[in-house]
Design a protein around this motif. Structure first.
Motif: not given
Ligand SMILES: [Zn+2]
Length: 368
Positions: A186-187, A191-193, A198-199, A350-355
């Protein structure tokens, strides 16, 4: 369980419903007073069966004759609401959450009453709802499915009346499963990374409305509270808030629907919303992440999508998803991009966090 919401046509006769909601509010306050007195005298919780039979007796007296204006089951429902509120209060206190016991409410702020098996009749062909002996028409936006459990009459801050119909219908939507899974962080701006890039960008409806809301708030504060102008300003403000909430709700539902259709597993961080709010201010409340997560969970049951919540103390943004090295320097939130000192991989925070959230959610260690 499924809830159908319809708006009633605004009509002069709606005043009858307003009066019944007011009556429910009076009963609520009366019961709260009894609860408090009983607790003061006997240091115990007042039994709700006793309270219900007491109310039945009360109805016969001339002083409390107004109670009979409200359906008997709706009166019982008020008692049950207080019972539930006390149960929640006790549970919160056990878990050391700061809270206060149920208290008196202003009658004009009291919102709704609930009917169960009787006291209402629904005619879908002519879209009319009969409450007591009065007929009300409603805007029918879709057909009701399932057996009706309860009918709740609810008013909002503007004075519009809605009917909420809860049925036992269950939704199942068939989709061909691709077995795809995704992790989301969440950011604020985004909104969603997504772990797969596909953000989802935040729409920030509230931002657009915020200026107007501030304006309307100021205009209300300049008016005397007893004046008609004050009421007018209050309604204008409430209407704007409602619009913002509707836009947000719509966005959340459409997004949740789309995500659940596409992915079989969705991994999220379980959030400490209160903590974040203190941190970032209003924007978090605006995006209403917790609302979204609730809607997502609801949509997921329809599609059979599984939602995995990853513990929020898991350092998703500090671990390199390539080699698993923890980089403590990243506690500073201003660092958006970084290079792993261990393996040299370049990361977007954020991308790293999402992964990492995806990996953790799928039951892997956050290692490649
Ligand atoms: Zn690395």
């Amino acid at each position: 369980m499924k809830t159908f919401r319809f708006k009633l046509y605004s009509s002069r006769r709606n005043i009858k419903l307003h009066r019944q909601i007011d009556t429910a509010g009076l009963i609520y306050n009366h019961c709260i007073a009894l609860h408090k007195r009983y607790r003061g005298l006997f240091h115990r919780q007042l039994n709700s069966f006793k309270l219900k039979s007491h109310l039945v007796k009360l109805k016969r007296s001339t002083k409390f004759h107004y109670l009979s204006e409200l359906n008997a089951q709706a009166v019982q429902d008020v008692v049950e609401r207080i019972e539930r509120a006390y149960a929640l209060f006790r549970r919160n206190r056990q878990h050391k959450v700061r809270c206060s016991p149920p208290n008196f409410k202003k009658v004009r702020r009291y919102k709704s009453f609930t009917l169960k098996q009787n006291g209402w009749k629904l005619d879908e062909a002519t879209h009319t709802l009969t409450v007591g002996d009065q007929r009300y028409r409603y805007f029918q936006s879709r057909r009701i499915r399932g057996r009706i459990k309860t009918v709740t009459i609810k008013r909002d801050a503007i004075g519009d009346i809605y009917v909420f119909i809860v049925t036992d219908a269950v939704d199942h939507e068939a989709v061909t499963r691709t077995g795809k899974s995704v992790g989301y962080d969440f950011g604020l701006k985004i909104f969603l990374t997504a772990s797969d890039s596909n953000d989802i960008i935040s729409p920030l409806f509230f931002e657009r409305n915020a200026k107007r809301i501030a304006q309307l708030g100021r205009s209300r504060s300049l008016k005397a509270e007893t004046s008609k102008n004050y009421q007018r300003a209050r309604c204008a403000l409430a209407r704007r808030h409602k619009k913002a909430a509707n836009q947000r709700h719509d966005f959340h539902f459409k997004l949740a629907h789309r995500l659940c259709m596409e992915y079989e597993t969705i991994c999220l961080e379980n959030l400490n919303i209160k903590g974040m709010q203190r941190f970032f201010g209003r924007k978090i409340g605006d995006l209403a992440f917790s609302d979204f997560v609730q809607i997502l969970k609801y949509e997921a049951t329809k599609f059979g999508t599984s939602i995995v919540e990853v513990d929020r103390f898991f350092a998703s943004s500090q671990i390199c998803h390539c080699c698993g090295e923890k980089n403590r320097a990243l506690r500073d939130l201003r660092i958006r991009r970084w290079t792993c000192p261990h393996c040299g991989a370049k990361h977007d925070r954020d991308r790293n966090a999402a992964i990492n959230i995806l990996k953790k959610g799928l039951g892997q260690r956050p290692l490649a």
